[in-house]
Design an enzyme around this catalytic site. Sequence first.
Site, PDB file in Angstrom:
ATOM      1  N   TYR A  63       0.850  -1.190   0.000  1.00 28.05           N
ATOM      2  CA  TYR A  63       0.000   0.000   0.000  1.00 28.05           C
ATOM      3  C   TYR A  63       0.881   1.234   0.000  1.00 28.05           C
ATOM      4  CZ  TYR A  63      -3.456   3.499   1.433  1.00 28.05           C
ATOM      5  OH  TYR A  63      -4.258   4.610   1.493  1.00 28.05           O
ATOM      6  N   ASP A 101       9.240   2.818   0.280  1.00 27.07           N
ATOM      7  CA  ASP A 101       8.144   3.477   0.984  1.00 27.07           C
ATOM      8  C   ASP A 101       8.262   3.085   2.451  1.00 27.07           C
ATOM      9  OD1 ASP A 101       5.841   4.337   2.136  1.00 27.07           O
ATOM     10  OD2 ASP A 101       4.489   3.546   0.598  1.00 27.07           O
ATOM     11  N   LYS A 106       3.698   8.969   8.973  1.00 26.50           N
ATOM     12  CA  LYS A 106       3.375   8.388  10.281  1.00 26.50           C
ATOM     13  C   LYS A 106       4.306   8.901  11.409  1.00 26.50           C
ATOM     14  CE  LYS A 106       0.519   4.810   8.447  1.00 26.50           C
ATOM     15  NZ  LYS A 106       0.695   4.192   7.147  1.00 26.50           N
TER      16      LYS A 106
END
Length: 447
Positions: A158, A253, A281
């Site tokens: 994702y 990522d 995050k």
Amino acid sequence: MAQEKIKRKMRQKVAAPRDHARLFKTAQRYLVGGVNSPVRSFRSVGGVPVFVKKAKGVTIYAEDGRQLIDYCLSWGALILGHAHPEVIAALAKAIKNGTSYGMPTQLETELANFLVEAVPSMEQVRLTSSGTEAVMGATRVARAYTRKNKIIKFEGGYHGHADHLLVKAGSGASTLGTPDSAGVPTDFTHHTLSLPYNDLGKVEEAFKKYPQDIAAVILEPVAGNMGVVLPSKGFLQGLRKLCDRYRSLLIFDEVMSGFRLTYGGAQKIFKVTPDLTCMGKIIGGGMPLGAFGGRAAVMKVLAPLGPAYQAGTLSGNPVAVTAGITTLRCLARLGSYPSLVARTKKLCAGIQKAADDSGIKVRVNSIGSMFTVFFTDRNVTDYETAKSQNGTLFRKFFHALLEQGVYFAPSPFEANFVSFAHTDQDIERTIKVVREAFQKIRVSQAV
Ligand SMILES: *Cc1c(COP(=O)(O)O)cnc(C)c1O
């Protein structure tokens, strides 16, 4: 008039018994599906989402009065736990100076400096307001720099909700992506190739098929969005070699893995340096913040220096950046997180043992302070295996934990996280609850 009515209703709702079913019903009237991000709705586990009143350390204080030990931690963002005193104090101070300027601040340089010092591949950085934007920026830079179009991603990976990366599975190495989401024209994913994670051979085939066309390979160096799945031995190194051979860029990522496994990223642990890295995050300390970066020679294709456009009204927001700096400053003191990793190992070993004792087939995948409990007896090394797990058992497990005050991520394809706020007592209590949950599931199966 209508406005007044809504306001009156809202007041009534707040004053009414804080029953989550009622709160959710009202939420569903005004918000699509009652939430602002789909997994929060409990669609994959059933039942009613927990409405949060406040949180501190590892504890969620729910609107219905329950207290929960949190292992979701805002999807991994809160490695220091909720409302960490240093972060909150810094925010309280920062906010008095205003909330946004749309002009440069020293703070942005300071956060970028932290990132450049900590992350081997980052020489220059651009800050964004989310992980999605960081990935959009990185793939655009890769395409602009290489002047190639295609992007290889991996099934179950994702990378946020940008059109071109919402592709899950093309069967076979050379199948071009078909979009995962309605509203994404097939043309938009025409340049995306989705391959099985940990299958270097398939990547090599793709490069042979399109030797001139692949701008970048993007992946989570430790996958977290199909549940935690580790890169197999040599996978990251092999990708690095292929990207070099074909003059493509390797993009890590690390929105989830960044500062999660160690101070820096997975690239430090696996000793593979990508060309570009995306963060989010943790680096925002619970505020909306992302970043992407790489060598200055690559990043200079980005506006204002180069032709690749990327921007953001709130990019580098002083409040978000303050939360980020304070979090990274705390983490820098903690180094390679040995106590955090030890607690996670203890928890995972406890969960595995409890499952084995109950006879329920479970594989706990974990690294650093992230883990997933897969309901399967197979080694989970890719998305296909992750998907083959027993979803019904996961649902039962999730709700059995929730009933006893332990909050895991509400989907079998998510990572759970241990934070610096979790104590040995929290871990022991959790193992006890997990053990009871497995017993309960076993009994319900036997009936
Ligand atoms: C969470 C996540 C994203 C998206 O970040 P947002 O801030 O939700 O846009 C991208 N990539 C990975 C690996 C993530 O875990």
